[in-house]
Write a protein that holds these residues in place. Structure first.
Motif, mmCIF file in Angstrom:
data_model
loop_
_atom_site.group_PDB
_atom_site.id
_atom_site.type_symbol
_atom_site.label_atom_id
_atom_site.label_comp_id
_atom_site.label_asym_id
_atom_site.label_seq_id
_atom_site.Cartn_x
_atom_site.Cartn_y
_atom_site.Cartn_z
ATOM 1 N N PRO A 1 3.532 -17.924 -6.337
ATOM 2 C CA PRO A 1 4.103 -16.721 -6.955
ATOM 3 C C PRO A 1 3.308 -16.289 -8.188
ATOM 4 C CG PRO A 1 5.831 -18.314 -6.486
ATOM 5 C CD PRO A 1 4.529 -19.002 -6.233
ATOM 6 N N VAL A 2 3.146 -14.975 -8.327
ATOM 7 C CA VAL A 2 2.407 -14.431 -9.463
ATOM 8 C C VAL A 2 3.234 -13.334 -10.127
ATOM 9 C CG1 VAL A 2 0.117 -14.946 -8.540
ATOM 10 C CG2 VAL A 2 1.176 -12.768 -8.026
ATOM 11 N N SER A 3 3.006 -13.158 -11.402
ATOM 12 C CA SER A 3 3.688 -12.105 -12.147
ATOM 13 C C SER A 3 2.841 -10.836 -12.135
ATOM 14 C CB SER A 3 3.931 -12.551 -13.585
ATOM 15 O OG SER A 3 2.699 -12.667 -14.277
ATOM 16 N N VAL A 4 3.456 -9.744 -12.521
ATOM 17 C CA VAL A 4 2.746 -8.467 -12.600
ATOM 18 C C VAL A 4 1.616 -8.565 -13.613
ATOM 19 C CG1 VAL A 4 2.987 -6.033 -13.218
ATOM 20 C CG2 VAL A 4 4.774 -7.151 -11.880
ATOM 21 N N ARG A 5 1.904 -9.169 -14.752
ATOM 22 C CA ARG A 5 0.874 -9.321 -15.802
ATOM 23 C C ARG A 5 -0.302 -10.174 -15.338
ATOM 24 N NH1 ARG A 5 0.701 -6.496 -20.356
ATOM 25 N NH2 ARG A 5 2.695 -6.105 -21.315
ATOM 26 N N GLU A 6 0.003 -11.214 -14.571
ATOM 27 C CA GLU A 6 -1.057 -12.087 -14.068
ATOM 28 C C GLU A 6 -1.993 -11.310 -13.150
ATOM 29 O OE1 GLU A 6 -1.435 -16.415 -11.804
ATOM 30 O OE2 GLU A 6 0.546 -15.592 -12.282
ATOM 31 N N VAL A 7 -1.431 -10.480 -12.294
ATOM 32 C CA VAL A 7 -2.240 -9.645 -11.401
ATOM 33 C C VAL A 7 -3.057 -8.653 -12.227
ATOM 34 C CG1 VAL A 7 -2.154 -7.887 -9.587
ATOM 35 C CG2 VAL A 7 -0.678 -9.898 -9.442
ATOM 36 N N GLN A 8 -2.405 -8.034 -13.206
ATOM 37 C CA GLN A 8 -3.090 -7.054 -14.054
ATOM 38 C C GLN A 8 -4.287 -7.672 -14.777
ATOM 39 O OE1 GLN A 8 -1.902 -6.531 -17.889
ATOM 40 N NE2 GLN A 8 -3.622 -5.135 -18.138
ATOM 41 N N ARG A 9 -4.098 -8.859 -15.330
ATOM 42 C CA ARG A 9 -5.187 -9.529 -16.067
ATOM 43 C C ARG A 9 -6.300 -9.987 -15.124
ATOM 44 N NH1 ARG A 9 -0.777 -12.621 -19.069
ATOM 45 N NH2 ARG A 9 -0.319 -11.253 -20.824
ATOM 46 N N ALA A 10 -5.904 -10.585 -14.002
ATOM 47 C CA ALA A 10 -6.900 -11.133 -13.078
ATOM 48 C C ALA A 10 -7.776 -10.043 -12.463
ATOM 49 C CB ALA A 10 -6.203 -11.933 -11.983
ATOM 50 N N LEU A 11 -7.180 -8.889 -12.195
ATOM 51 C CA LEU A 11 -7.920 -7.820 -11.527
ATOM 52 C C LEU A 11 -8.400 -6.737 -12.494
ATOM 53 C CD1 LEU A 11 -5.749 -7.533 -8.308
ATOM 54 C CD2 LEU A 11 -7.852 -8.828 -8.670
ATOM 55 N N HIS A 12 -8.165 -6.953 -13.789
ATOM 56 C CA HIS A 12 -8.630 -6.050 -14.846
ATOM 57 C C HIS A 12 -8.109 -4.624 -14.659
ATOM 58 C CE1 HIS A 12 -11.220 -9.344 -15.998
ATOM 59 N NE2 HIS A 12 -11.733 -9.356 -14.784
ATOM 60 N N PHE A 13 -6.823 -4.508 -14.311
ATOM 61 C CA PHE A 13 -6.201 -3.193 -14.215
ATOM 62 C C PHE A 13 -5.914 -2.683 -15.615
ATOM 63 C CE2 PHE A 13 -4.262 -4.234 -9.798
ATOM 64 C CZ PHE A 13 -5.475 -3.925 -9.193
ATOM 65 N N SER A 14 -5.837 -1.378 -15.755
ATOM 66 C CA SER A 14 -5.644 -0.776 -17.073
ATOM 67 C C SER A 14 -4.272 -1.059 -17.661
ATOM 68 C CB SER A 14 -5.869 0.741 -16.989
ATOM 69 O OG SER A 14 -4.968 1.314 -16.048
ATOM 70 N N SER A 15 -3.246 -1.240 -16.814
ATOM 71 C CA SER A 15 -1.904 -1.519 -17.332
ATOM 72 C C SER A 15 -1.106 -2.300 -16.287
ATOM 73 C CB SER A 15 -1.179 -0.215 -17.666
ATOM 74 O OG SER A 15 -0.856 0.472 -16.477
ATOM 75 N N PRO A 16 -0.031 -2.948 -16.719
ATOM 76 C CA PRO A 16 0.818 -3.659 -15.763
ATOM 77 C C PRO A 16 1.470 -2.733 -14.735
ATOM 78 C CG PRO A 16 1.282 -4.389 -17.996
ATOM 79 C CD PRO A 16 0.371 -3.212 -18.104
ATOM 80 N N SER A 17 1.671 -1.472 -15.097
ATOM 81 C CA SER A 17 2.299 -0.543 -14.151
ATOM 82 C C SER A 17 1.423 -0.304 -12.928
ATOM 83 C CB SER A 17 2.646 0.781 -14.828
ATOM 84 O OG SER A 17 1.486 1.432 -15.284
ATOM 85 N N VAL A 18 0.111 -0.359 -13.081
ATOM 86 C CA VAL A 18 -0.796 -0.216 -11.935
ATOM 87 C C VAL A 18 -0.626 -1.411 -11.005
ATOM 88 C CG1 VAL A 18 -3.222 -0.082 -11.226
ATOM 89 C CG2 VAL A 18 -2.456 1.156 -13.248
ATOM 90 N N ALA A 19 -0.592 -2.606 -11.582
ATOM 91 C CA ALA A 19 -0.382 -3.813 -10.781
ATOM 92 C C ALA A 19 0.975 -3.775 -10.098
ATOM 93 C CB ALA A 19 -0.505 -5.053 -11.658
ATOM 94 N N ASN A 20 2.005 -3.344 -10.830
ATOM 95 C CA ASN A 20 3.349 -3.268 -10.270
ATOM 96 C C ASN A 20 3.400 -2.276 -9.104
ATOM 97 O OD1 ASN A 20 6.209 -3.973 -10.362
ATOM 98 N ND2 ASN A 20 6.469 -1.814 -10.923
ATOM 99 N N HIS A 21 2.743 -1.152 -9.255
ATOM 100 C CA HIS A 21 2.711 -0.150 -8.180
ATOM 101 C C HIS A 21 2.137 -0.740 -6.891
ATOM 102 C CE1 HIS A 21 1.908 3.532 -5.968
ATOM 103 N NE2 HIS A 21 0.644 3.151 -5.876
ATOM 104 N N HIS A 22 1.033 -1.444 -7.009
ATOM 105 C CA HIS A 22 0.384 -2.003 -5.820
ATOM 106 C C HIS A 22 1.165 -3.180 -5.245
ATOM 107 C CE1 HIS A 22 -2.918 0.751 -5.948
ATOM 108 N NE2 HIS A 22 -3.105 0.474 -7.220
ATOM 109 N N LEU A 23 1.792 -3.967 -6.100
ATOM 110 C CA LEU A 23 2.649 -5.054 -5.609
ATOM 111 C C LEU A 23 3.859 -4.490 -4.859
ATOM 112 C CD1 LEU A 23 2.461 -7.427 -8.674
ATOM 113 C CD2 LEU A 23 1.740 -7.996 -6.346
ATOM 114 N N GLU A 24 4.438 -3.435 -5.380
ATOM 115 C CA GLU A 24 5.571 -2.791 -4.698
ATOM 116 C C GLU A 24 5.133 -2.163 -3.379
ATOM 117 O OE1 GLU A 24 8.906 -2.721 -5.210
ATOM 118 O OE2 GLU A 24 8.481 -4.272 -6.689
#
Length: 147
Positions: free
Chosen positions: A29-52
């Motif tokens: 399991p990964v958090s939204v922030r973990e995805v955002q940091r690992a993939l160098h997204f500009s914000s957690p909302s971008v990671a959240n959008h793609h996870l959703e």
């Protein structure tokens, strides 16, 4: 190619593809922030959008406690058709072919070649070409991964 596969290939492109690949490699399991940091997204909302987006496709589930995301379904589309997963590692299928052919090629040269006559020279040249092709394909497929 059936319509479900075509729809998945269309949906899994760009950043969604990178998120899916990250989850596939992570296997936990990964958090939204973990995805955002690992993939160098500009914000957690971008990671959240793609996870959703992946959750809506049925590939990812969101845990009720903690809100972490986990991969629940693996698909073999696109470049993933050419990969084999061993634990957390993903290897190109050609890597195993290259490794197998190289080991037997070297074993043949070390143990069975006593003299370089015409027959042995042909087998040695043919083996070198086969190994070279497999290693080239493994390298080429490795370069296709999203990051």
């Amino acid at each position: 190619m059936d319509t479900d596969t075509a729809e998945l290939e269309y949906a899994l492109r760009g950043k969604a593809w990178k998120v899916y690949w990250f989850l596939l490699k992570k296997s936990e399991p990964v958090s939204v922030r973990e995805v955002q940091r690992a993939l160098h997204f500009s914000s957690p909302s971008v990671a959240n959008h793609h996870l959703e987006q992946l959750r809506e496709l049925g590939l990812v589930a969101k845990q009720e406690i903690g809100g972490h995301y986990i991969l629940v379904s693996e698909v073999k589309i696109g470049v993933l058709k050419h990969y084999v997963k061993l634990g957390k590692l993903l290897f190109p299928r050609f890597f195993f072919y290259a490794l197998f052919s190289t080991v037997f090629y070297l074993a043949y040269i070390m143990f069975l070649v006593t003299a370089f006559n015409r027959d042995n020279l042909f087998i040695v040249m043919f083996g070198a070409i086969v190994c070279g092709i497999f290693w080239y394909e493994a390298y080429r497929v490795w370069g296709m991964r999203p990051f």
